[in-house]
Write a protein that holds these residues in place. Structure first.
Motif, PDB file in Angstrom:
ATOM      1  N   ALA A 101       0.821  -1.216   0.000  1.00  0.00           N
ATOM      2  CA  ALA A 101       0.000   0.000   0.000  1.00  0.00           C
ATOM      3  C   ALA A 101       0.856   1.268   0.000  1.00  0.00           C
ATOM      4  CB  ALA A 101      -0.922  -0.005   1.215  1.00  0.00           C
ATOM      5  N   GLY A 102       2.184   1.105  -0.027  1.00  0.00           N
ATOM      6  CA  GLY A 102       3.074   2.260  -0.073  1.00  0.00           C
ATOM      7  C   GLY A 102       3.476   2.807   1.283  1.00  0.00           C
ATOM      8  N   SER A 103       3.197   2.064   2.335  1.00  0.00           N
ATOM      9  CA  SER A 103       3.562   2.493   3.690  1.00  0.00           C
ATOM     10  C   SER A 103       5.052   2.338   3.930  1.00  0.00           C
ATOM     11  CB  SER A 103       2.798   1.671   4.726  1.00  0.00           C
ATOM     12  OG  SER A 103       1.426   1.907   4.617  1.00  0.00           O
ATOM     13  N   ARG A 104       5.521   3.032   4.975  1.00  0.00           N
ATOM     14  CA  ARG A 104       6.928   2.956   5.378  1.00  0.00           C
ATOM     15  C   ARG A 104       7.011   2.464   6.817  1.00  0.00           C
ATOM     16  NH1 ARG A 104       5.215   7.355   4.196  1.00  0.00           N
ATOM     17  NH2 ARG A 104       5.647   8.395   6.156  1.00  0.00           N
ATOM     18  N   PRO A 105       8.041   1.696   7.145  1.00  0.00           N
ATOM     19  CA  PRO A 105       8.190   1.264   8.543  1.00  0.00           C
ATOM     20  C   PRO A 105       8.630   2.441   9.417  1.00  0.00           C
ATOM     21  CG  PRO A 105      10.045   0.492   7.249  1.00  0.00           C
ATOM     22  CD  PRO A 105       9.080   1.134   6.283  1.00  0.00           C
ATOM     23  N   PHE A 106       8.311   2.353  10.700  1.00  0.00           N
ATOM     24  CA  PHE A 106       8.726   3.357  11.665  1.00  0.00           C
ATOM     25  C   PHE A 106      10.186   3.102  12.020  1.00  0.00           C
ATOM     26  CE2 PHE A 106       9.256   4.903  16.053  1.00  0.00           C
ATOM     27  CZ  PHE A 106       8.849   6.211  15.889  1.00  0.00           C
ATOM     28  N   VAL A 107      11.014   4.127  11.858  1.00  0.00           N
ATOM     29  CA  VAL A 107      12.440   4.025  12.160  1.00  0.00           C
ATOM     30  C   VAL A 107      12.789   5.183  13.091  1.00  0.00           C
ATOM     31  CG1 VAL A 107      14.781   4.030  11.218  1.00  0.00           C
ATOM     32  CG2 VAL A 107      12.908   3.052   9.876  1.00  0.00           C
ATOM     33  N   TYR A 108      13.481   4.856  14.183  1.00  0.00           N
ATOM     34  CA  TYR A 108      13.963   5.923  15.054  1.00  0.00           C
ATOM     35  C   TYR A 108      15.466   5.786  15.219  1.00  0.00           C
ATOM     36  CZ  TYR A 108      14.158   2.590  18.960  1.00  0.00           C
ATOM     37  OH  TYR A 108      14.447   1.527  19.763  1.00  0.00           O
ATOM     38  N   GLN A 109      16.088   6.884  15.604  1.00  0.00           N
ATOM     39  CA  GLN A 109      17.534   6.899  15.751  1.00  0.00           C
ATOM     40  C   GLN A 109      17.907   6.568  17.192  1.00  0.00           C
ATOM     41  OE1 GLN A 109      19.801   7.230  13.246  1.00  0.00           O
ATOM     42  NE2 GLN A 109      21.321   6.735  14.792  1.00  0.00           N
ATOM     43  N   ALA A 110      18.520   5.409  17.402  1.00  0.00           N
ATOM     44  CA  ALA A 110      19.057   5.047  18.708  1.00  0.00           C
ATOM     45  C   ALA A 110      20.409   5.735  18.857  1.00  0.00           C
ATOM     46  CB  ALA A 110      19.193   3.527  18.820  1.00  0.00           C
ATOM     47  N   LYS A 111      21.077   5.518  19.970  1.00  0.00           N
ATOM     48  CA  LYS A 111      22.373   6.155  20.206  1.00  0.00           C
ATOM     49  C   LYS A 111      23.345   5.958  19.062  1.00  0.00           C
ATOM     50  CE  LYS A 111      23.100   6.231  25.046  1.00  0.00           C
ATOM     51  NZ  LYS A 111      23.739   5.722  26.210  1.00  0.00           N
ATOM     52  N   ASP A 112      23.450   4.722  18.599  1.00  0.00           N
ATOM     53  CA  ASP A 112      24.498   4.400  17.633  1.00  0.00           C
ATOM     54  C   ASP A 112      24.004   3.917  16.274  1.00  0.00           C
ATOM     55  OD1 ASP A 112      23.444   2.106  18.738  1.00  0.00           O
ATOM     56  OD2 ASP A 112      25.350   1.067  18.905  1.00  0.00           O
ATOM     57  N   ARG A 113      22.683   3.799  16.096  1.00  0.00           N
ATOM     58  CA  ARG A 113      22.189   3.254  14.824  1.00  0.00           C
ATOM     59  C   ARG A 113      20.689   3.485  14.689  1.00  0.00           C
ATOM     60  NH1 ARG A 113      19.509  -1.085  16.720  1.00  0.00           N
ATOM     61  NH2 ARG A 113      20.303  -2.111  18.545  1.00  0.00           N
TER      62      ARG A 113
END
Length: 124
Positions: A57-69
């Protein structure tokens, strides 16, 4: 996106509760955590069974920035058509609730015991 807008968005699906969380909001249906609002976007719970539908459907996964990656978690953006079509919103919200139910409750990790080197229990 504020609490009132989130409640309004999900109104065709269910009365939801919205709680502040990590600079965004957690969204709950009957006490079940199924969606996240972050940076003005809505992300819904997905799993191996439902994630391919979100991707198609064109969605994107949720990505957050941890300390190192960067860290990707099992929440996908609400497909655009769901913002305009109540039936679509209900479909995707149900999918997220089903994924949350399949995931089951989080298990807590047992507390580490200090000062014990053996896993055997001492005699009573």
């Amino acid at each position: 996106m504020d609490r009132a807008r989130i409640e309004e968005l999900f109104a065709p699906f269910a009365a939801v509760s919205v709680k502040r969380m990590f600079g965004g909001h957690g969204v709950y249906a009957d006490g079940l955590f199924f969606a996240i609002e972050a940076g003005g976007e809505i992300y819904l719970k997905a799993d191996r069974q439902s994630a391919p539908r979100f991707q198609e459907a064109g969605s994107r996964p949720f990505v957050y920035q941890a300390k190192d990656r960067p860290v990707t978690i099992s929440y996908w953006s609400l497909p655009e058509q769901a913002f305009e079509d109540a039936d679509e919103l209900v479909f995707w919200a149900k999918s997220a609730v089903e994924a949350a139910l399949r995931a089951g409750p989080k298990r807590s990790k047992p507390a580490a015991r200090k000062g014990r080197t053996s896993k055997a229990r001492p005699p009573l």
